[in-house]
Design a protein around this motif. Structure first.
Motif, PDB file in Angstrom:
ATOM      1  N   UNK A  93       1.151  -1.574  -0.360  1.00 40.91           N
ATOM      2  CA  UNK A  93      -0.107  -0.203  -0.076  1.00 40.91           C
ATOM      3  C   UNK A  93       0.941   1.109  -0.133  1.00 40.91           C
ATOM      4  N   UNK A  94       2.335   0.787   0.705  1.00 44.95           N
ATOM      5  CA  UNK A  94       3.379   2.198   0.464  1.00 44.95           C
ATOM      6  C   UNK A  94       3.554   2.480  -1.051  1.00 44.95           C
ATOM      7  N   UNK A  95       3.819   1.631  -1.289  1.00 43.72           N
ATOM      8  CA  UNK A  95       4.427   1.816  -2.825  1.00 43.72           C
ATOM      9  C   UNK A  95       2.852   2.669  -3.621  1.00 43.72           C
ATOM     10  N   UNK A  96       1.935   1.829  -3.497  1.00 47.06           N
ATOM     11  CA  UNK A  96       0.971   2.515  -4.396  1.00 47.06           C
ATOM     12  C   UNK A  96       0.017   4.272  -3.721  1.00 47.06           C
ATOM     13  N   UNK A  97       0.738   4.772  -2.538  1.00 41.27           N
ATOM     14  CA  UNK A  97       0.122   5.677  -1.745  1.00 41.27           C
ATOM     15  C   UNK A  97       0.994   6.929  -2.425  1.00 41.27           C
ATOM     16  N   UNK A  98       2.773   5.604  -2.670  1.00 39.95           N
ATOM     17  CA  UNK A  98       3.664   7.049  -3.642  1.00 39.95           C
ATOM     18  C   UNK A  98       3.676   7.273  -4.472  1.00 39.95           C
ATOM     19  N   UNK A  99       3.149   6.269  -5.401  1.00 40.82           N
ATOM     20  CA  UNK A  99       3.029   6.715  -7.142  1.00 40.82           C
ATOM     21  C   UNK A  99       1.800   6.932  -7.375  1.00 40.82           C
ATOM     22  N   UNK A 100       1.112   7.002  -6.295  1.00 42.95           N
ATOM     23  CA  UNK A 100      -0.630   8.204  -6.416  1.00 42.95           C
ATOM     24  C   UNK A 100       0.005   9.443  -5.896  1.00 42.95           C
ATOM     25  N   UNK A 101       0.789   9.732  -4.851  1.00 42.02           N
ATOM     26  CA  UNK A 101       1.796  11.210  -4.261  1.00 42.02           C
ATOM     27  C   UNK A 101       2.596  12.060  -5.746  1.00 42.02           C
ATOM     28  N   UNK A 102       2.792  10.668  -6.825  1.00 42.91           N
ATOM     29  CA  UNK A 102       3.933  11.372  -7.933  1.00 42.91           C
ATOM     30  C   UNK A 102       3.202  12.251  -9.008  1.00 42.91           C
ATOM     31  N   UNK A 103       2.172  11.458  -9.144  1.00 41.53           N
ATOM     32  CA  UNK A 103       0.850  11.632  -9.934  1.00 41.53           C
ATOM     33  C   UNK A 103      -0.293  11.299 -10.851  1.00 41.53           C
ATOM     34  N   UNK A 104       0.915   9.833 -10.874  1.00 36.10           N
ATOM     35  CA  UNK A 104       0.635   8.376 -11.315  1.00 36.10           C
ATOM     36  C   UNK A 104      -0.918   8.260 -11.177  1.00 36.10           C
ATOM     37  N   UNK A 105      -1.774   7.642 -12.862  1.00 41.99           N
ATOM     38  CA  UNK A 105      -3.356   7.632 -12.577  1.00 41.99           C
ATOM     39  C   UNK A 105      -3.576   6.365 -11.741  1.00 41.99           C
ATOM     40  N   UNK A 106      -4.035   6.767 -11.050  1.00 39.76           N
ATOM     41  CA  UNK A 106      -4.261   4.883 -10.225  1.00 39.76           C
ATOM     42  C   UNK A 106      -5.156   4.035 -11.059  1.00 39.76           C
ATOM     43  N   UNK A 107      -5.576   4.203 -12.336  1.00 39.96           N
ATOM     44  CA  UNK A 107      -5.428   2.402 -13.772  1.00 39.96           C
ATOM     45  C   UNK A 107      -4.264   2.483 -13.360  1.00 39.96           C
ATOM     46  N   UNK A 108      -3.293   3.412 -13.593  1.00 38.96           N
ATOM     47  CA  UNK A 108      -1.775   2.951 -13.967  1.00 38.96           C
ATOM     48  C   UNK A 108      -1.106   2.310 -12.400  1.00 38.96           C
ATOM     49  N   UNK A 109      -1.410   2.815 -11.584  1.00 40.81           N
ATOM     50  CA  UNK A 109      -0.763   1.948  -9.864  1.00 40.81           C
ATOM     51  C   UNK A 109      -1.824   1.263  -9.983  1.00 40.81           C
ATOM     52  N   UNK A 110      -2.958   0.631  -9.953  1.00 40.94           N
ATOM     53  CA  UNK A 110      -3.364  -0.332 -10.199  1.00 40.94           C
ATOM     54  C   UNK A 110      -2.898  -1.677 -10.819  1.00 40.94           C
ATOM     55  N   UNK A 111      -2.657  -0.853 -12.420  1.00 40.47           N
ATOM     56  CA  UNK A 111      -2.144  -2.915 -13.309  1.00 40.47           C
ATOM     57  C   UNK A 111      -0.864  -3.074 -13.276  1.00 40.47           C
ATOM     58  N   UNK A 112      -0.175  -2.429 -11.900  1.00 41.30           N
ATOM     59  CA  UNK A 112       1.732  -2.148 -12.158  1.00 41.30           C
ATOM     60  C   UNK A 112       1.583  -3.085 -10.555  1.00 41.30           C
ATOM     61  N   UNK A 113       0.002  -3.212 -10.148  1.00 41.66           N
ATOM     62  CA  UNK A 113      -0.083  -3.650  -9.085  1.00 41.66           C
ATOM     63  C   UNK A 113      -0.421  -4.940  -8.854  1.00 41.66           C
ATOM     64  N   UNK A 114      -1.202  -5.218 -10.057  1.00 46.65           N
ATOM     65  CA  UNK A 114      -1.413  -6.904  -9.595  1.00 46.65           C
ATOM     66  C   UNK A 114      -0.895  -7.603 -10.386  1.00 46.65           C
ATOM     67  N   UNK A 115      -0.126  -6.989 -11.005  1.00 51.33           N
ATOM     68  CA  UNK A 115       1.417  -8.610 -11.855  1.00 51.33           C
ATOM     69  C   UNK A 115       1.797  -8.823 -10.462  1.00 51.33           C
ATOM     70  N   UNK A 116       2.516  -7.604  -9.611  1.00 55.65           N
ATOM     71  CA  UNK A 116       3.484  -7.708  -8.832  1.00 55.65           C
ATOM     72  C   UNK A 116       3.323  -8.683  -7.420  1.00 55.65           C
ATOM     73  N   UNK A 117       1.833  -8.276  -6.847  1.00 58.34           N
ATOM     74  CA  UNK A 117       1.451  -9.057  -6.559  1.00 58.34           C
ATOM     75  C   UNK A 117       0.867 -11.156  -6.565  1.00 58.34           C
ATOM     76  N   UNK A 118      -0.302 -11.061  -7.226  1.00 56.71           N
ATOM     77  CA  UNK A 118      -0.573 -12.090  -8.132  1.00 56.71           C
ATOM     78  C   UNK A 118      -1.133 -12.712  -7.438  1.00 56.71           C
ATOM     79  N   UNK A 119      -2.042 -11.999  -6.111  1.00 56.09           N
ATOM     80  CA  UNK A 119      -3.763 -12.544  -5.720  1.00 56.09           C
ATOM     81  C   UNK A 119      -4.292 -12.339  -6.071  1.00 56.09           C
ATOM     82  N   UNK A 120      -5.163 -13.744  -6.167  1.00 51.24           N
ATOM     83  CA  UNK A 120      -6.654 -13.214  -7.128  1.00 51.24           C
ATOM     84  C   UNK A 120      -8.000 -12.266  -5.822  1.00 51.24           C
ATOM     85  N   UNK A 121      -7.780 -12.759  -5.217  1.00 52.78           N
ATOM     86  CA  UNK A 121      -8.175 -11.344  -4.298  1.00 52.78           C
ATOM     87  C   UNK A 121      -7.870  -9.916  -4.059  1.00 52.78           C
ATOM     88  N   UNK A 122      -6.810 -10.027  -4.065  1.00 48.60           N
ATOM     89  CA  UNK A 122      -6.069  -8.584  -4.323  1.00 48.60           C
ATOM     90  C   UNK A 122      -6.810  -7.875  -5.911  1.00 48.60           C
TER      91      UNK A 122
END
Length: 323
Positions: free
Chosen positions: A186-215
């Motif tokens: 969550x800290x990685x996603x929050x830092x990415x949002x703070x620097x101006x990245x879009x929520x869709x891009x942040x989630x698109x990067x987080x899903x293959x990094x975590x690789x958990x169906x519930x997430x």
């Protein structure tokens, strides 16, 4: 230990040291400030970079793609996944397990009366197997810790959303309240949002990094609510119930397969206990298996059969509940 064993051991340590230096040096070069800034600019403004390439000379003709070989294409996702599930010490843990197993296998080859065809295979196959099992253990531990705390994290986000806090701010605030490994993600996603990245891009990067169906379900809920609107708090509350139900199913599955898993451990321990008991009570009777050629062949066949049987029982009793 003869000269061949010493040379093999020294070659392995030198190769492991050079490989570690290569990966550590490459990581340090990639983490330099100007390199990170250039990478972030290319990811954030791909059109500008594409226009620069189209306007000038195509410099890719003069570059060699060192990471384009088959080994690096297979190894790069594994290393990235290892950094996600175990941090910077993940590679160190896997390499340490491989080196320890390699040294133990050299001692075993030297001490145990193994067949001639097995002596060169054991120091190669056994360390690779242990490294793969260590990698799988780290991934499974990360997945278990993540899913144990994920429903409570969703409840925290639901309360914050219902209080009127934007979801982009909630992700950064949840990092301080959630345990590891959710806190880091969550800290990685929050830092990415703070620097101006879009929520869709942040989630698109987080899903293959975590690789958990519930997430992945959680990310889909956020994206659908952003595109179609609706009650985000109610949607996430329903998702929290689904995630808890899935966790209960996994726990029930683990309880139902407990008998088969215990049986596997008992069947694997019985031959070792019997051989140690016979060695202590009647050493002459059991040493026939080690001193004679027919006994060594019989021992080899027995070990292969036991290992194959344990692997088969473990595969049958382990149900895939990751999806």
């Amino acid at each position: 230990m003869n000269k061949a064993d010493i040379f093999t051991l020294a070659s392995f340590f030198v190769a492991a040291l050079l490989g570690g230096m290569y990966f550590v040096g490459g990581n340090l070069l990639r983490n330099r400030r100007h390199v990170r800034i250039s990478t972030r600019m290319r990811e954030t403004f791909p059109r500008v970079e594409r226009a620069k390439r189209n306007a000038g000379v195509d410099e890719s003709v003069f570059k060699v793609d060192r990471d384009g070989n088959v080994v690096m294409r297979w190894l790069r996702p594994k290393l990235s996944r290892l950094r996600t599930v175990a941090g910077k010490k993940g590679l160190r843990i896997v390499v340490t397990a491989g080196i320890s197993t390699f040294v133990a296998s050299l001692i075993a080859v030297r001490v145990l009366p193994l067949p001639d065809f097995a002596k060169p295979l054991v120091p190669i196959v056994l360390p690779l197997f242990i490294m793969m099992r260590t990698y799988s253990y780290l991934v499974e531990r990360f997945r278990r810790l993540f899913l144990d705390a994920f429903p409570d994290a969703i409840d925290l986000i639901v309360r914050a959303v219902r209080a009127g806090v934007p979801i982009t701010h909630v992700l950064a605030a949840a990092a301080d309240e959630c345990p590891e490994p959710l806190s880091t993600e969550f800290r990685i996603m929050g830092d990415s949002l703070k620097v101006g990245r879009d929520l869709k891009e942040v989630l698109a990067v987080a899903v293959p990094r975590i690789l958990i169906a519930d997430f992945s379900f959680f990310c889909v809920c956020l994206l659908l609510q952003r595109e179609t609107g609706g009650q985000l708090g109610e949607t996430l509350e329903n998702l929290s119930g689904i995630v808890r139900t899935r966790r209960e199913i996994r726990q029930k599955t683990k309880a139902l397969t407990a008998e088969a898993r215990i049986t596997t451990k008992i069947l694997g321990a019985i031959p070792i206990i019997i051989m140690l008991s016979m060695y202590a009570l009647n050493r002459t009777y059991i040493t026939i298996l080690f001193d004679t050629e027919s006994g060594q062949k019989l021992m080899t066949f027995a070990v292969i059969s036991v290992v194959f049987g344990i692997a088969l029982i473990s595969k049958i009793s382990k149900l895939d509940t990751s999806r």
